[in-house]
Design an enzyme around this catalytic site. Sequence first.
Site, PDB file in Angstrom:
ATOM      1  N   SER A 125     -13.938  -4.617  -9.421  1.00 33.17           N
ATOM      2  CA  SER A 125     -13.126  -3.462  -9.039  1.00 33.17           C
ATOM      3  C   SER A 125     -13.981  -2.445  -8.279  1.00 33.17           C
ATOM      4  O   SER A 125     -13.865  -1.231  -8.481  1.00 33.17           O
ATOM      5  CB  SER A 125     -12.499  -2.812 -10.285  1.00 33.17           C
ATOM      6  OG  SER A 125     -11.350  -2.072  -9.956  1.00 33.17           O
TER       7      SER A 125
ATOM      8  N   LYS B 127      -5.404  -1.560  -6.112  1.00 33.49           N
ATOM      9  CA  LYS B 127      -6.190  -2.456  -5.251  1.00 33.49           C
ATOM     10  C   LYS B 127      -5.409  -3.718  -4.901  1.00 33.49           C
ATOM     11  O   LYS B 127      -5.746  -4.411  -3.933  1.00 33.49           O
ATOM     12  CB  LYS B 127      -7.515  -2.815  -5.925  1.00 33.49           C
ATOM     13  CG  LYS B 127      -8.522  -1.667  -5.987  1.00 33.49           C
ATOM     14  CD  LYS B 127      -9.841  -2.137  -6.607  1.00 33.49           C
ATOM     15  CE  LYS B 127     -10.930  -1.065  -6.530  1.00 33.49           C
ATOM     16  NZ  LYS B 127     -10.782  -0.018  -7.548  1.00 33.49           N
TER      17      LYS B 127
ATOM     18  N   SER C 170      -6.940   1.302 -10.664  1.00 39.29           N
ATOM     19  CA  SER C 170      -7.372   0.233  -9.759  1.00 39.29           C
ATOM     20  C   SER C 170      -6.355  -0.884  -9.583  1.00 39.29           C
ATOM     21  O   SER C 170      -6.582  -1.788  -8.762  1.00 39.29           O
ATOM     22  CB  SER C 170      -8.698  -0.361 -10.230  1.00 39.29           C
ATOM     23  OG  SER C 170      -9.757   0.527  -9.967  1.00 39.29           O
TER      24      SER C 170
END
Length: 411
Positions: A165, A110, A107
Amino acid sequence: MSAKKTVVTAVAAALLLPALTAGPALAAPRPDPKNPVGKARKQPAPPASMSTVGGSLLGKPGTQVKLGPGAPALPATLSGLSWIVADAESGEVLAAHNAHWRLPPASTLKMLFADTVLPTLPKNQVHKVKDEELEGVGAGSSLVGVKEDLDYTVHDLWLGVFLRSGNDAVHVLSAMNGGVEKTVADMQAHAEELQALDTHVVSPDGYDAPGQVSSAYDLTLFARSGLQKKDFREYCATAQAEFPGEQKPGKPREHFAIQNTNRLMTGAYGVNPYKGIAGVKNGNTTNAGATFTGVAQRGARKLLVTVMNPAEGANAVYEETAALLDWGFAAAGKVTPVGELVPPKSADTSSLGSPAQSHEQEQQAAAEQSSGGVGTALAVAGGVLIAIAGGGFVVNRRWPKGRRGRRAAHD
Protein backbone atom coordinates in the site's frame (compact mmCIF):
# COMPACT_ATOMS: atom_id res chain seq x y z
CA MET A 1 14.70 -9.34 -12.59
CA SER A 2 11.73 -10.90 -14.42
CA ALA A 3 8.16 -10.85 -13.16
CA LYS A 4 8.32 -14.60 -12.60
CA LYS A 5 11.20 -14.14 -10.17
CA THR A 6 9.79 -11.15 -8.33
CA VAL A 7 6.18 -12.20 -7.97
CA VAL A 8 5.04 -14.99 -5.68
CA THR A 9 1.28 -15.55 -5.73
CA ALA A 10 -0.77 -16.25 -2.65
CA VAL A 11 -0.58 -19.97 -3.40
CA ALA A 12 3.19 -20.26 -3.03
CA ALA A 13 3.56 -17.64 -0.35
CA ALA A 14 1.06 -19.35 1.93
CA LEU A 15 3.67 -22.00 2.61
CA LEU A 16 6.09 -19.35 3.87
CA LEU A 17 3.91 -17.03 5.92
CA PRO A 18 3.86 -15.56 8.45
CA ALA A 19 7.58 -16.19 8.89
CA LEU A 20 8.50 -13.61 6.26
CA THR A 21 10.19 -10.47 7.60
CA ALA A 22 10.13 -7.33 5.46
CA GLY A 23 13.34 -5.53 4.62
CA PRO A 24 13.78 -1.77 4.27
CA ALA A 25 10.06 -1.23 3.49
CA LEU A 26 8.06 0.14 6.38
CA ALA A 27 6.20 -2.89 7.70
CA ALA A 28 2.74 -2.58 9.17
CA PRO A 29 3.08 -2.08 12.93
CA ARG A 30 1.93 -4.83 15.21
CA PRO A 31 -1.42 -4.09 16.82
CA ASP A 32 -1.24 -2.53 20.25
CA PRO A 33 -3.70 -4.48 22.46
CA LYS A 34 -3.98 -1.42 24.72
CA ASN A 35 -5.03 0.81 21.83
CA PRO A 36 -6.46 -1.35 19.04
CA VAL A 37 -7.41 -0.01 15.66
CA GLY A 38 -11.08 0.85 15.60
CA LYS A 39 -11.24 1.27 19.37
CA ALA A 40 -14.81 1.13 20.70
CA ARG A 41 -16.60 4.39 20.08
CA LYS A 42 -20.08 5.79 20.05
CA GLN A 43 -21.74 4.58 16.88
CA PRO A 44 -22.52 7.58 14.64
CA ALA A 45 -25.87 7.70 12.87
CA PRO A 46 -25.99 7.20 9.09
CA PRO A 47 -27.69 9.78 6.87
CA ALA A 48 -31.47 9.50 6.79
CA SER A 49 -31.35 9.09 3.02
CA MET A 50 -28.55 8.18 0.65
CA SER A 51 -27.98 7.54 -3.04
CA THR A 52 -30.26 4.95 -4.62
CA VAL A 53 -27.84 3.85 -7.33
CA GLY A 54 -28.34 0.10 -7.60
CA GLY A 55 -31.80 0.10 -6.03
CA SER A 56 -34.02 2.02 -3.63
CA LEU A 57 -33.31 -0.26 -0.67
CA LEU A 58 -29.62 0.57 -0.88
CA GLY A 59 -30.45 4.20 -0.15
CA LYS A 60 -32.09 3.39 3.17
CA PRO A 61 -30.18 3.45 6.47
CA GLY A 62 -29.64 0.22 8.38
CA THR A 63 -29.39 -3.39 7.27
CA GLN A 64 -31.14 -4.49 4.09
CA VAL A 65 -31.65 -8.21 3.54
CA LYS A 66 -34.49 -10.45 2.34
CA LEU A 67 -34.04 -13.90 3.81
CA GLY A 68 -35.80 -16.79 2.12
CA PRO A 69 -36.51 -20.33 3.34
CA GLY A 70 -33.35 -21.97 4.66
CA ALA A 71 -31.29 -18.80 4.53
CA PRO A 72 -28.90 -18.31 7.46
CA ALA A 73 -29.19 -15.26 9.67
CA LEU A 74 -26.62 -12.54 9.21
CA PRO A 75 -23.63 -12.62 11.60
CA ALA A 76 -24.66 -11.19 14.96
CA THR A 77 -21.43 -9.35 15.77
CA LEU A 78 -21.10 -6.98 12.81
CA SER A 79 -19.98 -3.49 13.79
CA GLY A 80 -18.90 -1.89 10.49
CA LEU A 81 -20.50 1.47 9.81
CA SER A 82 -21.12 0.29 6.27
CA TRP A 83 -20.84 -3.03 4.43
CA ILE A 84 -22.06 -4.89 1.38
CA VAL A 85 -22.15 -8.49 0.11
CA ALA A 86 -22.49 -8.93 -3.66
CA ASP A 87 -22.17 -11.60 -6.30
CA ALA A 88 -19.10 -10.59 -8.29
CA GLU A 89 -20.42 -11.87 -11.61
CA SER A 90 -24.17 -11.22 -11.64
CA GLY A 91 -23.82 -8.05 -9.57
CA GLU A 92 -26.69 -9.01 -7.28
CA VAL A 93 -26.40 -7.41 -3.83
CA LEU A 94 -27.28 -10.15 -1.33
CA ALA A 95 -27.26 -7.89 1.73
CA ALA A 96 -26.07 -4.43 2.68
CA HIS A 97 -25.78 -2.06 5.61
CA ASN A 98 -25.66 1.69 4.88
CA ALA A 99 -24.21 0.79 1.50
CA HIS A 100 -24.11 4.37 0.18
CA TRP A 101 -22.85 6.08 3.35
CA ARG A 102 -20.11 8.45 2.16
CA LEU A 103 -17.11 7.75 4.39
CA PRO A 104 -13.33 8.21 4.20
CA PRO A 105 -12.01 5.24 2.18
CA ALA A 106 -8.33 5.07 3.23
CA SER A 107 -6.15 2.94 0.94
CA THR A 108 -9.07 0.99 -0.52
CA LEU A 109 -9.25 4.02 -2.84
CA LYS A 110 -6.08 2.63 -4.43
CA MET A 111 -8.38 0.17 -6.22
CA LEU A 112 -9.78 3.11 -8.20
CA PHE A 113 -6.24 4.45 -8.70
CA ALA A 114 -5.08 1.13 -10.12
CA ASP A 115 -8.18 0.60 -12.24
CA THR A 116 -7.68 4.07 -13.73
CA VAL A 117 -3.90 4.18 -14.24
CA LEU A 118 -2.90 0.54 -14.89
CA PRO A 119 -3.94 0.63 -18.58
CA THR A 120 -1.88 3.78 -19.29
CA LEU A 121 1.63 2.58 -18.37
CA PRO A 122 3.47 -0.42 -19.89
CA LYS A 123 4.57 -2.70 -17.05
CA ASN A 124 8.14 -3.01 -18.38
CA GLN A 125 8.67 0.75 -18.64
CA VAL A 126 11.63 1.89 -16.53
CA HIS A 127 11.52 5.17 -14.63
CA LYS A 128 14.17 7.00 -12.59
CA VAL A 129 12.53 8.56 -9.53
CA LYS A 130 12.96 12.28 -8.97
CA ASP A 131 13.01 14.04 -5.61
CA GLU A 132 9.92 16.10 -6.37
CA GLU A 133 7.86 12.99 -7.13
CA LEU A 134 8.05 11.96 -3.46
CA GLU A 135 7.51 15.39 -1.93
CA GLY A 136 3.73 15.11 -1.74
CA VAL A 137 3.66 11.86 0.23
CA GLY A 138 1.74 12.47 3.45
CA ALA A 139 3.35 12.21 6.88
CA GLY A 140 2.97 8.76 8.41
CA SER A 141 2.08 7.18 5.05
CA SER A 142 2.54 3.50 4.36
CA LEU A 143 5.63 3.15 2.18
CA VAL A 144 7.26 0.41 0.16
CA GLY A 145 10.70 2.05 0.13
CA VAL A 146 10.98 3.86 -3.22
CA LYS A 147 14.13 6.01 -3.33
CA GLU A 148 14.99 9.02 -5.48
CA ASP A 149 17.59 8.66 -8.26
CA LEU A 150 16.97 4.91 -8.57
CA ASP A 151 15.33 3.08 -11.48
CA TYR A 152 12.11 1.08 -11.08
CA THR A 153 9.90 -0.67 -13.59
CA VAL A 154 6.18 0.05 -13.61
CA HIS A 155 5.76 -3.57 -12.54
CA ASP A 156 7.92 -2.95 -9.46
CA LEU A 157 5.88 0.10 -8.52
CA TRP A 158 2.54 -1.70 -8.82
CA LEU A 159 3.84 -4.42 -6.53
CA GLY A 160 4.61 -1.66 -4.05
CA VAL A 161 1.08 -0.28 -4.38
CA PHE A 162 -0.79 -3.56 -4.01
CA LEU A 163 1.39 -5.39 -1.48
CA ARG A 164 2.65 -2.62 0.79
CA SER A 165 0.00 0.00 0.00
CA GLY A 166 2.97 2.25 -0.75
CA ASN A 167 1.97 5.89 -1.08
CA ASP A 168 5.47 6.56 -2.38
CA ALA A 169 4.84 4.19 -5.31
CA VAL A 170 1.43 5.81 -5.91
CA HIS A 171 2.99 9.25 -6.20
CA VAL A 172 5.67 8.10 -8.62
CA LEU A 173 3.09 6.37 -10.82
CA SER A 174 0.93 9.49 -10.64
CA ALA A 175 3.89 11.55 -11.84
CA MET A 176 4.34 9.14 -14.73
CA ASN A 177 0.64 9.56 -15.50
CA GLY A 178 1.00 13.32 -15.84
CA GLY A 179 1.00 14.40 -12.23
CA VAL A 180 -1.13 14.09 -9.11
CA GLU A 181 -3.66 16.70 -10.21
CA LYS A 182 -4.26 14.98 -13.55
CA THR A 183 -4.42 11.57 -11.89
CA VAL A 184 -7.04 12.78 -9.40
CA ALA A 185 -9.09 14.16 -12.30
CA ASP A 186 -8.70 10.88 -14.20
CA MET A 187 -9.82 8.90 -11.16
CA GLN A 188 -12.84 11.14 -10.62
CA ALA A 189 -13.86 10.78 -14.26
CA HIS A 190 -13.49 7.00 -14.10
CA ALA A 191 -15.52 6.84 -10.88
CA GLU A 192 -18.31 8.73 -12.62
CA GLU A 193 -18.10 6.39 -15.63
CA LEU A 194 -18.51 3.45 -13.24
CA GLN A 195 -21.50 5.24 -11.64
CA ALA A 196 -19.61 5.38 -8.35
CA LEU A 197 -21.37 8.62 -7.49
CA ASP A 198 -20.60 8.60 -3.75
CA THR A 199 -16.89 9.09 -4.43
CA HIS A 200 -14.99 12.36 -4.30
CA VAL A 201 -11.25 11.99 -4.98
CA VAL A 202 -8.76 14.41 -3.43
CA SER A 203 -5.60 12.29 -3.14
CA PRO A 204 -4.77 9.29 -5.39
CA ASP A 205 -3.45 7.18 -2.50
CA GLY A 206 -6.45 7.45 -0.15
CA TYR A 207 -4.52 9.50 2.41
CA ASP A 208 -6.90 11.44 4.68
CA ALA A 209 -7.91 14.70 2.98
CA PRO A 210 -10.83 17.07 3.57
CA GLY A 211 -13.79 16.03 1.44
CA GLN A 212 -12.33 12.73 0.28
CA VAL A 213 -15.07 10.10 0.57
CA SER A 214 -16.37 6.94 -1.01
CA SER A 215 -18.80 4.21 0.05
CA ALA A 216 -18.94 0.45 0.44
CA TYR A 217 -21.03 0.35 -2.73
CA ASP A 218 -18.52 2.38 -4.75
CA LEU A 219 -15.49 0.50 -3.45
CA THR A 220 -17.16 -2.72 -4.55
CA LEU A 221 -17.69 -1.25 -8.02
CA PHE A 222 -13.99 -0.36 -8.18
CA ALA A 223 -12.95 -3.88 -7.20
CA ARG A 224 -15.32 -5.46 -9.71
CA SER A 225 -14.04 -3.23 -12.49
CA GLY A 226 -10.40 -3.80 -11.59
CA LEU A 227 -10.84 -7.56 -11.57
CA GLN A 228 -11.56 -7.40 -15.30
CA LYS A 229 -7.89 -6.61 -15.83
CA LYS A 230 -5.29 -9.39 -15.85
CA ASP A 231 -2.53 -7.31 -14.22
CA PHE A 232 -4.89 -6.06 -11.50
CA ARG A 233 -5.84 -9.66 -10.69
CA GLU A 234 -2.17 -10.71 -10.62
CA TYR A 235 -1.08 -7.93 -8.29
CA CYS A 236 -3.97 -8.17 -5.83
CA ALA A 237 -3.51 -11.96 -5.55
CA THR A 238 0.23 -11.70 -4.83
CA ALA A 239 1.12 -12.49 -1.23
CA GLN A 240 4.84 -11.75 -1.37
CA ALA A 241 7.44 -10.51 -3.82
CA GLU A 242 10.92 -9.00 -4.04
CA PHE A 243 11.31 -5.25 -4.38
CA PRO A 244 14.38 -3.41 -5.73
CA GLY A 245 16.67 -1.93 -3.11
CA GLU A 246 20.04 -0.20 -3.27
CA GLN A 247 22.27 -0.18 -6.33
CA LYS A 248 25.93 -0.39 -5.33
CA PRO A 249 28.54 0.32 -8.02
CA GLY A 250 29.75 -2.80 -9.78
CA LYS A 251 27.29 -5.10 -7.99
CA PRO A 252 23.88 -6.56 -8.86
CA ARG A 253 20.88 -4.57 -7.65
CA GLU A 254 19.81 -5.56 -4.16
CA HIS A 255 16.25 -6.71 -3.48
CA PHE A 256 14.25 -7.16 -0.31
CA ALA A 257 11.10 -9.11 0.50
CA ILE A 258 7.72 -7.44 0.75
CA GLN A 259 4.52 -9.04 2.01
CA ASN A 260 0.91 -8.22 1.23
CA THR A 261 -0.90 -6.32 3.98
CA ASN A 262 -4.11 -8.27 3.25
CA ARG A 263 -4.27 -10.46 6.36
CA LEU A 264 -7.00 -12.73 4.97
CA MET A 265 -4.42 -13.75 2.37
CA THR A 266 -1.29 -14.01 4.51
CA GLY A 267 -2.65 -15.03 7.89
CA ALA A 268 -0.56 -12.32 9.57
CA TYR A 269 -1.22 -11.06 13.10
CA GLY A 270 -3.45 -13.94 14.10
CA VAL A 271 -5.97 -13.73 11.24
CA ASN A 272 -7.01 -17.06 9.77
CA PRO A 273 -6.31 -17.19 6.02
CA TYR A 274 -9.61 -17.29 4.16
CA LYS A 275 -10.39 -20.19 1.80
CA GLY A 276 -10.73 -18.97 -1.75
CA ILE A 277 -9.41 -15.45 -1.15
CA ALA A 278 -8.16 -13.71 -4.30
CA GLY A 279 -7.59 -10.09 -3.14
CA VAL A 280 -8.29 -7.20 -3.24
CA LYS A 281 -7.32 -4.22 -0.96
CA ASN A 282 -7.24 -3.05 2.65
CA GLY A 283 -6.78 0.38 4.18
CA ASN A 284 -6.43 2.16 7.49
CA THR A 285 -6.20 5.85 8.42
CA THR A 286 -7.14 8.00 11.40
CA ASN A 287 -10.31 9.32 9.79
CA ALA A 288 -11.36 6.18 7.95
CA GLY A 289 -10.54 3.57 10.55
CA ALA A 290 -10.06 0.16 8.93
CA THR A 291 -11.51 -0.53 5.49
CA PHE A 292 -11.36 -3.63 3.32
CA THR A 293 -12.72 -5.05 0.08
CA GLY A 294 -12.22 -8.75 -0.51
CA VAL A 295 -13.12 -11.17 -3.29
CA ALA A 296 -13.32 -14.93 -2.80
CA GLN A 297 -14.49 -18.00 -4.71
CA ARG A 298 -16.07 -21.28 -3.69
CA GLY A 299 -16.98 -23.58 -6.52
CA ALA A 300 -18.33 -21.45 -9.34
CA ARG A 301 -19.57 -18.66 -7.07
CA LYS A 302 -17.51 -15.51 -6.53
CA LEU A 303 -18.42 -12.94 -3.90
CA LEU A 304 -17.30 -9.40 -3.17
CA VAL A 305 -17.49 -8.00 0.36
CA THR A 306 -16.62 -4.50 1.50
CA VAL A 307 -16.50 -3.46 5.18
CA MET A 308 -15.87 0.11 6.34
CA ASN A 309 -14.86 1.20 9.82
CA PRO A 310 -15.79 -1.59 12.24
CA ALA A 311 -15.92 -0.59 15.89
CA GLU A 312 -13.45 -2.80 17.71
CA GLY A 313 -10.20 -4.70 17.36
CA ALA A 314 -7.16 -4.57 15.12
CA ASN A 315 -8.44 -7.50 13.05
CA ALA A 316 -12.16 -6.65 13.11
CA VAL A 317 -12.32 -5.58 9.47
CA TYR A 318 -10.93 -8.96 8.38
CA GLU A 319 -13.02 -10.97 10.81
CA GLU A 320 -16.22 -9.23 9.72
CA THR A 321 -15.33 -9.63 6.04
CA ALA A 322 -14.73 -13.36 6.57
CA ALA A 323 -18.02 -13.70 8.45
CA LEU A 324 -19.92 -11.94 5.65
CA LEU A 325 -18.23 -14.08 3.00
CA ASP A 326 -19.21 -17.22 4.91
CA TRP A 327 -22.76 -15.93 5.16
CA GLY A 328 -22.87 -15.01 1.47
CA PHE A 329 -21.74 -18.42 0.29
CA ALA A 330 -24.28 -20.10 2.58
CA ALA A 331 -27.11 -17.70 1.69
CA ALA A 332 -26.64 -17.53 -2.09
CA GLY A 333 -29.78 -18.79 -3.81
CA LYS A 334 -31.76 -18.49 -0.56
CA VAL A 335 -32.14 -14.70 -0.44
CA THR A 336 -33.83 -12.16 -2.66
CA PRO A 337 -31.32 -9.54 -3.83
CA VAL A 338 -31.78 -6.09 -2.32
CA GLY A 339 -30.09 -4.31 -5.21
CA GLU A 340 -27.45 -4.64 -7.89
CA LEU A 341 -23.98 -3.43 -8.83
CA VAL A 342 -24.74 -1.21 -11.80
CA PRO A 343 -22.84 -1.32 -15.08
CA PRO A 344 -20.66 1.55 -16.28
CA LYS A 345 -22.45 4.28 -18.23
CA SER A 346 -20.92 3.15 -21.51
CA ALA A 347 -21.48 -0.58 -21.00
CA ASP A 348 -23.30 -2.60 -23.62
CA THR A 349 -26.13 -3.94 -21.49
CA SER A 350 -27.32 -6.36 -24.16
CA SER A 351 -24.39 -8.69 -23.42
CA LEU A 352 -21.23 -8.82 -21.37
CA GLY A 353 -19.90 -5.33 -20.78
CA SER A 354 -16.50 -3.90 -19.97
CA PRO A 355 -15.39 -1.04 -17.70
CA ALA A 356 -13.22 0.45 -20.43
CA GLN A 357 -13.17 -0.06 -24.18
CA SER A 358 -9.48 -0.97 -24.13
CA HIS A 359 -10.14 -4.06 -22.02
CA GLU A 360 -12.97 -5.69 -23.98
CA GLN A 361 -10.69 -8.02 -25.94
CA GLU A 362 -8.74 -9.01 -22.82
CA GLN A 363 -11.94 -9.85 -20.95
CA GLN A 364 -13.25 -12.01 -23.77
CA ALA A 365 -9.95 -13.87 -24.09
CA ALA A 366 -9.71 -14.39 -20.34
CA ALA A 367 -13.25 -15.72 -20.22
CA GLU A 368 -12.54 -18.22 -22.99
CA GLN A 369 -9.39 -19.45 -21.24
CA SER A 370 -11.09 -19.86 -17.86
CA SER A 371 -13.88 -22.29 -18.80
CA GLY A 372 -16.72 -19.87 -18.41
CA GLY A 373 -15.12 -17.68 -15.81
CA VAL A 374 -14.52 -20.25 -13.09
CA GLY A 375 -11.04 -19.59 -11.72
CA THR A 376 -8.50 -22.30 -10.99
CA ALA A 377 -8.56 -23.08 -7.29
CA LEU A 378 -5.33 -24.41 -5.82
CA ALA A 379 -5.37 -25.99 -2.37
CA VAL A 380 -2.23 -25.65 -0.24
CA ALA A 381 -1.15 -26.22 3.32
CA GLY A 382 -3.49 -29.15 3.86
CA GLY A 383 -6.58 -27.12 2.96
CA VAL A 384 -5.80 -24.26 5.31
CA LEU A 385 -5.77 -21.83 2.39
CA ILE A 386 -7.26 -22.06 -1.07
CA ALA A 387 -5.97 -19.24 -3.23
CA ILE A 388 -7.01 -18.24 -6.71
CA ALA A 389 -4.00 -17.49 -8.92
CA GLY A 390 -4.18 -13.89 -10.06
CA GLY A 391 -4.04 -14.66 -13.77
CA GLY A 392 -6.67 -17.42 -13.62
CA PHE A 393 -9.33 -15.75 -11.49
CA VAL A 394 -11.75 -13.97 -13.80
CA VAL A 395 -14.95 -12.13 -12.99
CA ASN A 396 -17.31 -12.11 -15.98
CA ARG A 397 -19.92 -9.48 -15.38
CA ARG A 398 -23.42 -10.07 -16.69
CA TRP A 399 -25.26 -6.82 -17.33
CA PRO A 400 -29.06 -6.84 -17.09
CA LYS A 401 -30.42 -6.69 -20.65
CA GLY A 402 -31.66 -3.32 -21.77
CA ARG A 403 -31.08 -1.65 -18.41
CA ARG A 404 -28.86 1.15 -17.24
CA GLY A 405 -28.01 1.72 -13.61
CA ARG A 406 -30.41 3.91 -11.73
CA ARG A 407 -28.83 7.20 -10.72
CA ALA A 408 -29.68 9.53 -7.91
CA ALA A 409 -28.25 12.84 -6.76
CA HIS A 410 -25.87 12.93 -3.82
CA ASP A 411 -27.26 14.15 -0.52
